[in-house]
Scaffold this motif. Structure first.
Motif, PDB file in Angstrom:
ATOM      1  N   GLY A   1    -124.502  43.945  -8.311  1.00  0.00           N
ATOM      2  CA  GLY A   1    -125.309  45.096  -8.672  1.00  0.00           C
ATOM      3  C   GLY A   1    -125.819  45.773  -7.416  1.00  0.00           C
ATOM      4  O   GLY A   1    -125.278  45.584  -6.334  1.00  0.00           O
ATOM      5  N   ARG A   2    -126.860  46.543  -7.574  1.00  0.00           N
ATOM      6  CA  ARG A   2    -127.434  47.230  -6.413  1.00  0.00           C
ATOM      7  C   ARG A   2    -128.958  47.231  -6.519  1.00  0.00           C
ATOM      8  O   ARG A   2    -129.529  47.162  -7.605  1.00  0.00           O
ATOM      9  N   LYS A   3    -129.612  47.329  -5.375  1.00  0.00           N
ATOM     10  CA  LYS A   3    -131.066  47.386  -5.325  1.00  0.00           C
ATOM     11  C   LYS A   3    -131.582  48.814  -5.377  1.00  0.00           C
ATOM     12  O   LYS A   3    -132.650  49.069  -5.935  1.00  0.00           O
ATOM     13  N   SER A   4    -130.837  49.752  -4.805  1.00  0.00           N
ATOM     14  CA  SER A   4    -131.283  51.133  -4.734  1.00  0.00           C
ATOM     15  C   SER A   4    -131.141  51.833  -6.084  1.00  0.00           C
ATOM     16  O   SER A   4    -130.194  51.594  -6.827  1.00  0.00           O
ATOM     17  N   SER A   5    -132.089  52.711  -6.389  1.00  0.00           N
ATOM     18  CA  SER A   5    -131.966  53.509  -7.620  1.00  0.00           C
ATOM     19  C   SER A   5    -130.919  54.595  -7.467  1.00  0.00           C
ATOM     20  O   SER A   5    -130.404  55.118  -8.448  1.00  0.00           O
ATOM     21  N   ASP A   6    -130.581  54.943  -6.231  1.00  0.00           N
ATOM     22  CA  ASP A   6    -129.584  55.963  -5.940  1.00  0.00           C
ATOM     23  C   ASP A   6    -128.242  55.285  -5.671  1.00  0.00           C
ATOM     24  O   ASP A   6    -128.083  54.589  -4.670  1.00  0.00           O
ATOM     25  N   PRO A   7    -127.253  55.472  -6.547  1.00  0.00           N
ATOM     26  CA  PRO A   7    -125.955  54.803  -6.354  1.00  0.00           C
ATOM     27  C   PRO A   7    -125.293  55.122  -5.023  1.00  0.00           C
ATOM     28  O   PRO A   7    -124.580  54.289  -4.464  1.00  0.00           O
ATOM     29  N   SER A   8    -125.530  56.319  -4.488  1.00  0.00           N
ATOM     30  CA  SER A   8    -124.885  56.705  -3.232  1.00  0.00           C
ATOM     31  C   SER A   8    -125.471  55.987  -2.030  1.00  0.00           C
ATOM     32  O   SER A   8    -124.893  56.023  -0.934  1.00  0.00           O
ATOM     33  N   LYS A   9    -126.608  55.322  -2.212  1.00  0.00           N
ATOM     34  CA  LYS A   9    -127.245  54.596  -1.115  1.00  0.00           C
ATOM     35  C   LYS A   9    -127.052  53.086  -1.240  1.00  0.00           C
ATOM     36  O   LYS A   9    -127.602  52.322  -0.450  1.00  0.00           O
ATOM     37  N   ALA A  10    -126.283  52.659  -2.222  1.00  0.00           N
ATOM     38  CA  ALA A  10    -126.051  51.233  -2.417  1.00  0.00           C
ATOM     39  C   ALA A  10    -125.210  50.667  -1.286  1.00  0.00           C
ATOM     40  O   ALA A  10    -124.383  51.362  -0.693  1.00  0.00           O
ATOM     41  N   GLU A  11    -125.424  49.381  -1.012  1.00  0.00           N
ATOM     42  CA  GLU A  11    -124.753  48.746   0.121  1.00  0.00           C
ATOM     43  C   GLU A  11    -123.234  48.746  -0.026  1.00  0.00           C
ATOM     44  O   GLU A  11    -122.495  48.889   0.955  1.00  0.00           O
ATOM     45  N   LEU A  12    -122.740  48.589  -1.251  1.00  0.00           N
ATOM     46  CA  LEU A  12    -121.289  48.549  -1.450  1.00  0.00           C
ATOM     47  C   LEU A  12    -120.632  49.899  -1.179  1.00  0.00           C
ATOM     48  O   LEU A  12    -119.431  49.967  -0.915  1.00  0.00           O
ATOM     49  N   CYS A  13    -121.414  50.976  -1.240  1.00  0.00           N
ATOM     50  CA  CYS A  13    -120.855  52.280  -0.907  1.00  0.00           C
ATOM     51  C   CYS A  13    -120.386  52.293   0.547  1.00  0.00           C
ATOM     52  O   CYS A  13    -119.390  52.941   0.886  1.00  0.00           O
ATOM     53  N   HIS A  14    -121.111  51.592   1.396  1.00  0.00           N
ATOM     54  CA  HIS A  14    -120.721  51.508   2.811  1.00  0.00           C
ATOM     55  C   HIS A  14    -119.390  50.781   2.941  1.00  0.00           C
ATOM     56  O   HIS A  14    -118.507  51.204   3.710  1.00  0.00           O
ATOM     57  N   LEU A  15    -119.227  49.700   2.185  1.00  0.00           N
ATOM     58  CA  LEU A  15    -117.983  48.939   2.237  1.00  0.00           C
ATOM     59  C   LEU A  15    -116.803  49.785   1.795  1.00  0.00           C
ATOM     60  O   LEU A  15    -115.779  49.874   2.489  1.00  0.00           O
ATOM     61  N   TRP A  16    -116.923  50.432   0.630  1.00  0.00           N
ATOM     62  CA  TRP A  16    -115.828  51.274   0.148  1.00  0.00           C
ATOM     63  C   TRP A  16    -115.619  52.480   1.059  1.00  0.00           C
ATOM     64  O   TRP A  16    -114.505  53.004   1.172  1.00  0.00           O
ATOM     65  N   GLY A  17    -116.693  52.927   1.736  1.00  0.00           N
ATOM     66  CA  GLY A  17    -116.573  54.017   2.681  1.00  0.00           C
ATOM     67  C   GLY A  17    -115.691  53.652   3.869  1.00  0.00           C
ATOM     68  O   GLY A  17    -114.903  54.471   4.358  1.00  0.00           O
ATOM     69  N   LEU A  18    -115.820  52.397   4.319  1.00  0.00           N
ATOM     70  CA  LEU A  18    -114.969  51.934   5.415  1.00  0.00           C
ATOM     71  C   LEU A  18    -113.500  51.894   4.988  1.00  0.00           C
ATOM     72  O   LEU A  18    -112.604  52.243   5.769  1.00  0.00           O
TER      73      LEU A  18
END
Length: 318
Positions: free
Chosen positions: A221-238
């Protein structure tokens, strides 16, 4: 467009690049939820278990983690859970492309290990494979006593409807998931797809579980209320950056990268809870957030910068 049920599966076999050799993070999640699984098994209404306890592991994949779940459940049942159970039937489910062959080829070695550890005290158990998407019906009505799923429900049944093309123009160009550069509608489309899929999952499992059965689910899951700021977004961004670099080098076609999006959604605790309550088939007995260091070989919980594992223990509503 990716056909998830046909195309998505973990890398099979036991080689260096296989899921079996690279699933330490998932193993950590299974071990962290051991006490929750034991509690859920104890809470199963003993009146509904005449002799055989029927357990479904949804999204079992292949490799040692599938057997780890089996081991934990056997131990829990023998120690305290489901006193009437004289034998256990494990139904291992995953998509048709899953490497079921590796599971069954390893089964005899696993059985030998279990006997060495427990002698003749181990309960008789049986293992069967059930290929298919858990977003569809898998088992007969009122046939399961316990359903378990770990690290699977963040995978969607499909890429969100409407994300691939809008008026002939890709609306998430350059990205493969939600990112800071994605239009706001992308987050909404992913959330709506998650709601549809998770609602279907809950409705179908409520038909398959007996009244008095239990279910434990854990997923990223994610901790942030904003999906675009979730940690996994960084992973998929790479990953997206790597793919775009391959386009520039002429290794991949730009159109293929621009039309590729991950069928994946890391939900917030509030989103998970809202779907469960709205769908109405289950009560939530407990919901926990379990922190896990992203380094698969670091068992500390010091690194709070990564996504959470969400765990829900539920039983069917009457």
């Amino acid at each position: 467009m990716m056909k998830v049920e046909e195309d998505l599966h973990m890398v099979g076999g036991a080689g260096d690049t296989s899921y079996a050799s690279n699933s330490r993070l998932q193993e950590k999640a299974i071990r962290k939820t051991k006490d929750i699984v034991e509690k859920a098994l104890k809470n199963i209404n003993g009146e509904v278990v005449s002799k055989s306890l029927v357990v479904a592991d949804l999204g079992c994949s292949s490799g040692p983690n599938a057997f780890l779940v089996i081991s934990q459940i056997i131990s829990a049942v023998m120690e305290a859970g489901c006193q009437k159970a004289k034998e256990i039937l494990f139904l291992l489910n995953d998509l048709p492309g899953n490497d079921f062959n590796t599971i069954f080829r390893s089964l005899s070695l696993y059985e030998k290990k279990v006997k060495e550890e427990n002698g003749n005290q181990v309960l008789p158990y049986f293992v069967a494979g059930v290929p298919g998407s858990f977003y569809g019906r898998l088992f007969p009505s009122n046939s399961l006593h316990f359903a378990h799923s770990s690290y699977s429900l963040m995978w969607l049944s499909q890429v969100p409807v409407g994300i691939d093309q809008s008026g002939g123009v890709n609306i998430n160009k350059g990205n493969i998931y939600i990112s800071k550069t994605s239009p706001p509608i992308i987050s909404s489309l992913y959330l709506e797809q998650f709601k549809r899929d998770f609602s279907s999952f809950l409705k179908l499992r409520s038909q398959e579980l007996v009244n008095g059965g239990q279910m434990v689910l854990s997923f990223l899951g994610r901790k942030s209320s904003d999906p675009s700021k979730a940690e996994l977004c960084h992973l998929w961004g790479l990953v997206a950056d790597a793919l775009n670099s391959m386009v520039q080098e002429g290794v991949l076609e730009e159109e293929k990268v621009n039309t590729f999006n991950m069928p994946f959604y890391a939900a917030s605790k509030e989103e998970v809870q809202q779907v469960i309550q709205s769908e109405g088939s289950f009560y939530i007995e407990q919901m926990q957030t379990l922190e896990s260091n992203w380094d698969p070989f670091d068992d500390s919980d010091d690194d709070q910068a990564f996504d959470n594992v969400r765990v829900d223990t539920m039983w069917p509503s009457v």
